[in-house]
Scaffold this motif. Sequence first.
Motif, PDB file in Angstrom:
ATOM      1  N   ASP A 109      -4.325   3.116   7.635  1.00 28.95           N
ATOM      2  CA  ASP A 109      -4.140   4.112   6.580  1.00 28.95           C
ATOM      3  C   ASP A 109      -3.160   5.200   7.023  1.00 28.95           C
ATOM      4  OD1 ASP A 109      -5.891   2.799   4.930  1.00 28.95           O
ATOM      5  OD2 ASP A 109      -7.607   4.095   5.400  1.00 28.95           O
ATOM      6  N   ALA A 167      -6.879  10.328   6.995  1.00 30.44           N
ATOM      7  CA  ALA A 167      -6.855   8.874   7.212  1.00 30.44           C
ATOM      8  C   ALA A 167      -8.062   8.433   8.039  1.00 30.44           C
ATOM      9  CB  ALA A 167      -5.569   8.464   7.917  1.00 30.44           C
ATOM     10  N   ALA A 176       5.149   6.795   4.030  1.00 31.13           N
ATOM     11  CA  ALA A 176       5.468   7.420   2.749  1.00 31.13           C
ATOM     12  C   ALA A 176       6.016   8.830   2.960  1.00 31.13           C
ATOM     13  CB  ALA A 176       4.228   7.452   1.862  1.00 31.13           C
ATOM     14  N   THR A 215       0.493   6.133   5.272  1.00 26.49           N
ATOM     15  CA  THR A 215       0.720   7.482   4.760  1.00 26.49           C
ATOM     16  C   THR A 215       1.934   8.132   5.411  1.00 26.49           C
ATOM     17  OG1 THR A 215      -1.661   7.722   4.393  1.00 26.49           O
ATOM     18  CG2 THR A 215      -0.345   9.724   4.369  1.00 26.49           C
ATOM     19  N   LEU A 224       0.878  14.578   1.099  1.00 23.58           N
ATOM     20  CA  LEU A 224       0.913  13.450   2.037  1.00 23.58           C
ATOM     21  C   LEU A 224       0.452  13.876   3.427  1.00 23.58           C
ATOM     22  CD1 LEU A 224       4.206  11.695   0.886  1.00 23.58           C
ATOM     23  CD2 LEU A 224       1.864  10.853   0.592  1.00 23.58           C
ATOM     24  N   ARG A 246      -3.202  13.812   3.229  1.00 20.83           N
ATOM     25  CA  ARG A 246      -3.672  12.421   3.262  1.00 20.83           C
ATOM     26  C   ARG A 246      -3.658  11.897   4.696  1.00 20.83           C
ATOM     27  NH1 ARG A 246      -3.387   9.344  -1.545  1.00 20.83           N
ATOM     28  NH2 ARG A 246      -3.829  10.744  -3.288  1.00 20.83           N
ATOM     29  N   GLU A 266       1.392   7.418  -6.994  1.00 19.47           N
ATOM     30  CA  GLU A 266       0.575   8.553  -7.418  1.00 19.47           C
ATOM     31  C   GLU A 266       1.423   9.802  -7.663  1.00 19.47           C
ATOM     32  OE1 GLU A 266      -2.843   9.310  -4.994  1.00 19.47           O
ATOM     33  OE2 GLU A 266      -2.987   7.210  -4.356  1.00 19.47           O
ATOM     34  N   LEU A 293       0.680   4.214  -2.883  1.00 18.71           N
ATOM     35  CA  LEU A 293       0.490   5.627  -2.574  1.00 18.71           C
ATOM     36  C   LEU A 293       1.577   6.481  -3.233  1.00 18.71           C
ATOM     37  CD1 LEU A 293      -0.817   7.981  -1.094  1.00 18.71           C
ATOM     38  CD2 LEU A 293       0.398   7.288   0.980  1.00 18.71           C
ATOM     39  N   ALA A 319       0.815  -1.211   0.000  1.00 18.05           N
ATOM     40  CA  ALA A 319       0.000   0.000   0.000  1.00 18.05           C
ATOM     41  C   ALA A 319       0.853   1.267   0.000  1.00 18.05           C
ATOM     42  CB  ALA A 319      -0.932  -0.007   1.213  1.00 18.05           C
ATOM     43  N   GLU A 320       2.004   1.228   0.659  1.00 17.34           N
ATOM     44  CA  GLU A 320       2.876   2.410   0.646  1.00 17.34           C
ATOM     45  C   GLU A 320       3.390   2.679  -0.770  1.00 17.34           C
ATOM     46  OE1 GLU A 320       7.141   4.126   2.253  1.00 17.34           O
ATOM     47  OE2 GLU A 320       6.463   2.161   2.961  1.00 17.34           O
TER      48      GLU A 320
END
Length: 616
Positions: free
Chosen positions: A543, A538, A550, A547, A531, A534, A380, A377, A373-374
């Motif tokens: 999540d 969360a 990242a 985030t 970020l 984001r 993007e 993210l 998932a990282e």
Amino acid sequence: MIRNRAAALALCAFAGPGMADVTISHGYAVFGDLKYGPDFTHFDYANPDAPQGGTMAQRQLYGTPTFNSMNIFIIKGDPASEISHHVYDSLMARAYDEPDALYGLIAETIEYPDDLSYVTFNMRPEARFHDDEPITAQDVIFTINALKTDGHPYYRNLLADVTEMTAETDHRVRIALAPGAGNAFIGSLAQLAILPAHFYDNVPFDDTWMDTPIGSGPYLVETVDAPRSITFCKDPDYWAADLPVNAGRNNFECYAYEYFVDDTVGLEAFAAGEYAMRVEYRSSSWATGYNFPAAQSGWVKQIMIPDAQPGNAYGIWINMRKPALQDARVRLALQYAFNFEWTNETLFYQTYDQSDSFFENTDMQAEGIPEGAELALLEEFRDQLPPEIFTQPAFVPYAGGPNPRDRSGLREASRLLDEAGWIAGDDGMRRNAAGEVLTLRLPDDSRGLERVIVPFIENLKSIGIDAEFEFLDPSTMSERRQTYDFDLNAAAWQVSVTPGADLRAFYGAAAAAAEGSNNLSGIADPVVDALIERATEAETREDLVITIRALDRVLRSKNIWISGWTLAAHRVAIWDIFGMPDRPAPYDFNRGVDFWWFDQGKYDALVAAGALEDKF
């Protein structure tokens, strides 16, 4: 369906087409359920039967080693930081055995819809300021407006997501939130100190002053001897003394703080019994400074108190507002000139780990190559990030070697400076194509770090940089820092256990442009800003963790600091006159001390032995 955050005091669903379900509760957890139900009587780490009385005498908690203002909410002056700790109450109070939970203090209950478009606080009618004036919804509105408009940049950045406020009754305030404000932001609002609007009829909010502040907290300012000391003593009529969040808390009759510009003098005063508790920030003092008679006799004890919060992001921050420091190669060269291994071995008695993350001591720290998932993210933002973000492990700073002049590090630093166009001339000084010398100034108002900084400065000089450590008086240093009049600045930031909107103050572009913000590096990067937003949005802890990992990875790639050192515990020295809970609060040491108490029997024994004067 109503969102359930553990046993709520009351749950009501407001039905209707297009209307969000609303939770009404005695507490608020940013993620997950509350540990304590509506009928809880005290936190598990509190001793509700703790003895009352005595004085907690200690060195200043944090901030500058002096103070000249009692206004802690603005950029001007050097405030007595401890005021926030004792004088003001907030709408809700943190539970320090949960990472992100709060329970009612001024507010008896909290209401919020599933879409988090607003939050409503239902305030206790009995809540009072120190002058017996009731705390009303208008005071909440005044507080947020004042902080958002004229407060320290930290507050201005934090409160950007408040769009509208309404006093629905004297004791009910509704706060509309911008889309995406997020779960954590509600927690931040709930923890704001609530100020008495009427106090500021005669006292300017946006200027320094030495008036006695009025709040609603458990203590009153008793004596002030600026810039040397400040004492707080209990408000005998404290309105919230019997609330569950305060059971076993605020046990000392008084808190007395002594300010020391020279910490060597501060340690000597502690050894002489002038005050009874100190957090030790210097590893050398911890290793060798406690050999005085009281410590050898066992009257003074050294204890390590673990801390589950994110570790301090301690380092030497690089001011990218300066043209020479806008080149990432120059910033990386400075990292290679700092020799952590030698510093830790020679000066720190091998007590620290090197910081490589802005979120040390947590699962939010980036590790290895991004995946799952990282990675998704970060994808993007691929076109805005360097390729190595995706192919190399998260940046780990160069550690140095056993000799103060680590040749490998200095050679790499020299190579990077050459590559960046800063070439050493016949006189050894590095100049750019315009003939300008690479000049760096690192100011500070304390000599506590001089033994660490001077070898670093000498390393910089050895590779042709005109570097200097400047020792300044506290007021000059405060002004220099507020106007970013430095090239390098040694400082430590600690984010919350559940970071969100507070990150804007440290790494956001708006803070970089605001005078006096905590964004010392001046980083203003669209990916970092995205970020951070984001993180504020969360919806689950998972999540948030992804985030922040990242964000950590991206920040580390920017080389905005020369990373320092970290310790996941507090070194605390005490005269053995205190009692402590069996299970201390894991998430906040400073507030955890609020749950200690004065042990009269121990104190009497030390006084009888001639170890202490009878003054606490």
